[in-house]
Design a protein around this motif. Sequence first.
Motif, mmCIF file in Angstrom:
data_model
loop_
_atom_site.group_PDB
_atom_site.id
_atom_site.type_symbol
_atom_site.label_atom_id
_atom_site.label_comp_id
_atom_site.label_asym_id
_atom_site.label_seq_id
_atom_site.Cartn_x
_atom_site.Cartn_y
_atom_site.Cartn_z
ATOM 1 N N LEU A 57 0.840 -1.199 0.000
ATOM 2 C CA LEU A 57 0.000 0.000 0.000
ATOM 3 C C LEU A 57 0.881 1.257 0.000
ATOM 4 O O LEU A 57 0.622 2.214 -0.739
ATOM 5 C CB LEU A 57 -0.924 -0.023 1.217
ATOM 6 C CG LEU A 57 -2.067 0.982 1.234
ATOM 7 C CD1 LEU A 57 -3.019 0.754 0.072
ATOM 8 C CD2 LEU A 57 -2.821 0.883 2.559
ATOM 9 N N LEU A 86 -3.668 6.940 2.356
ATOM 10 C CA LEU A 86 -4.362 5.805 1.770
ATOM 11 C C LEU A 86 -5.114 5.039 2.843
ATOM 12 O O LEU A 86 -4.565 4.754 3.911
ATOM 13 C CB LEU A 86 -3.364 4.851 1.091
ATOM 14 C CG LEU A 86 -2.667 5.411 -0.136
ATOM 15 C CD1 LEU A 86 -1.384 6.091 0.230
ATOM 16 C CD2 LEU A 86 -2.416 4.311 -1.142
ATOM 17 N N SER A 88 -7.718 1.535 3.132
ATOM 18 C CA SER A 88 -8.048 0.376 2.303
ATOM 19 C C SER A 88 -8.936 -0.615 3.042
ATOM 20 O O SER A 88 -9.034 -0.585 4.270
ATOM 21 C CB SER A 88 -6.763 -0.333 1.862
ATOM 22 O OG SER A 88 -6.107 -0.894 2.980
ATOM 23 N N GLU A 89 -9.558 -1.451 2.243
ATOM 24 C CA GLU A 89 -10.305 -2.605 2.747
ATOM 25 C C GLU A 89 -9.785 -3.815 2.007
ATOM 26 O O GLU A 89 -9.386 -3.722 0.848
ATOM 27 C CB GLU A 89 -11.803 -2.446 2.491
ATOM 28 C CG GLU A 89 -12.440 -1.317 3.276
ATOM 29 C CD GLU A 89 -13.931 -1.160 3.005
ATOM 30 O OE1 GLU A 89 -14.566 -2.131 2.533
ATOM 31 O OE2 GLU A 89 -14.451 -0.067 3.258
ATOM 32 N N ARG A 90 -9.801 -4.964 2.707
ATOM 33 C CA ARG A 90 -9.333 -6.205 2.106
ATOM 34 C C ARG A 90 -10.425 -7.254 2.163
ATOM 35 O O ARG A 90 -11.321 -7.207 3.006
ATOM 36 C CB ARG A 90 -8.085 -6.712 2.846
ATOM 37 C CG ARG A 90 -6.892 -5.787 2.635
ATOM 38 C CD ARG A 90 -5.687 -6.226 3.411
ATOM 39 N NE ARG A 90 -5.211 -7.541 2.985
ATOM 40 C CZ ARG A 90 -4.295 -8.224 3.643
ATOM 41 N NH1 ARG A 90 -3.754 -7.739 4.748
ATOM 42 N NH2 ARG A 90 -3.907 -9.396 3.197
ATOM 43 N N PHE A 98 -6.691 -6.473 -1.708
ATOM 44 C CA PHE A 98 -7.346 -5.191 -1.494
ATOM 45 C C PHE A 98 -8.608 -5.158 -2.347
ATOM 46 O O PHE A 98 -8.577 -5.515 -3.526
ATOM 47 C CB PHE A 98 -6.427 -4.030 -1.896
ATOM 48 C CG PHE A 98 -5.264 -3.838 -0.971
ATOM 49 C CD1 PHE A 98 -5.446 -3.382 0.327
ATOM 50 C CD2 PHE A 98 -3.972 -4.095 -1.398
ATOM 51 C CE1 PHE A 98 -4.370 -3.199 1.186
ATOM 52 C CE2 PHE A 98 -2.891 -3.912 -0.549
ATOM 53 C CZ PHE A 98 -3.089 -3.467 0.739
ATOM 54 N N LYS A 100 -10.903 -2.277 -1.780
ATOM 55 C CA LYS A 100 -11.152 -0.841 -1.891
ATOM 56 C C LYS A 100 -9.919 -0.095 -1.395
ATOM 57 O O LYS A 100 -9.343 -0.456 -0.373
ATOM 58 C CB LYS A 100 -12.349 -0.411 -1.041
ATOM 59 C CG LYS A 100 -13.678 -0.915 -1.544
ATOM 60 C CD LYS A 100 -14.812 -0.370 -0.690
ATOM 61 C CE LYS A 100 -16.135 -0.914 -1.203
ATOM 62 N NZ LYS A 100 -17.260 -0.401 -0.423
ATOM 63 N N ILE A 101 -9.556 0.943 -2.136
ATOM 64 C CA ILE A 101 -8.467 1.821 -1.721
ATOM 65 C C ILE A 101 -8.910 3.250 -2.003
ATOM 66 O O ILE A 101 -9.354 3.551 -3.120
ATOM 67 C CB ILE A 101 -7.153 1.532 -2.491
ATOM 68 C CG1 ILE A 101 -6.676 0.098 -2.238
ATOM 69 C CG2 ILE A 101 -6.071 2.540 -2.106
ATOM 70 C CD1 ILE A 101 -5.507 -0.336 -3.120
ATOM 71 N N THR A 132 -0.780 1.376 -8.794
ATOM 72 C CA THR A 132 -2.233 1.532 -8.610
ATOM 73 C C THR A 132 -3.012 0.911 -9.762
ATOM 74 O O THR A 132 -4.108 0.401 -9.555
ATOM 75 C CB THR A 132 -2.633 3.012 -8.421
ATOM 76 O OG1 THR A 132 -2.232 3.767 -9.550
ATOM 77 C CG2 THR A 132 -2.025 3.581 -7.159
ATOM 78 N N ALA A 139 -9.127 -4.005 -6.745
ATOM 79 C CA ALA A 139 -9.669 -3.014 -5.814
ATOM 80 C C ALA A 139 -10.341 -1.864 -6.554
ATOM 81 O O ALA A 139 -9.869 -1.429 -7.601
ATOM 82 C CB ALA A 139 -8.545 -2.459 -4.931
ATOM 83 N N ILE A 141 -10.553 1.791 -6.717
ATOM 84 C CA ILE A 141 -9.685 2.870 -6.251
ATOM 85 C C ILE A 141 -10.388 4.203 -6.466
ATOM 86 O O ILE A 141 -10.825 4.512 -7.577
ATOM 87 C CB ILE A 141 -8.324 2.848 -6.962
ATOM 88 C CG1 ILE A 141 -7.609 1.520 -6.671
ATOM 89 C CG2 ILE A 141 -7.464 4.035 -6.519
ATOM 90 C CD1 ILE A 141 -6.278 1.349 -7.365
#
Length: 150
Positions: A57, A86, A88-90, A98, A100-101, A132, A139, A141
Amino acid sequence: MECTVSWTGATTGMRSGMGFVAETGSGHVLNMDGAPDEKNPANGGRNQAPRPMEMLLAGAGGCTAYDVVLILKRGRHEVQGCSVQLTSERAETDPKVFTKIHMQFTVSGKNLPQAAVERAIAMSHDKYCSATIMLGKTAEITTGFEIVEA
């Protein structure tokens, strides 16, 4: 590009069952450690260094911030600072990629046009930032920004 990552084991200076040291092709060394495992401490880290996914990340943040600064400088804008936070969700199951970022940029300078900052972020996100763009395969982004007059 190359990198060698070695497990430090529990007997070296990190004293962590899940410690690793990476030596990059450019000669830099960095440590990584796993999260502590309360149920089985021998299989966990000791939180003595960033986790590998945190490094991933952070690398994405560095890649995109580099692009934004370079694009603004090439546009002859007086950029004086750039940071990106940043979050994030995993995924909950393996592989815990990941999903969501969000990247929140704070860009400072003299008379920075909003359109130029927005364009620099979009160009990084859509064309230049390898990290990215790669993470965008798994993810969602999103980005936001704030301009601070310096």
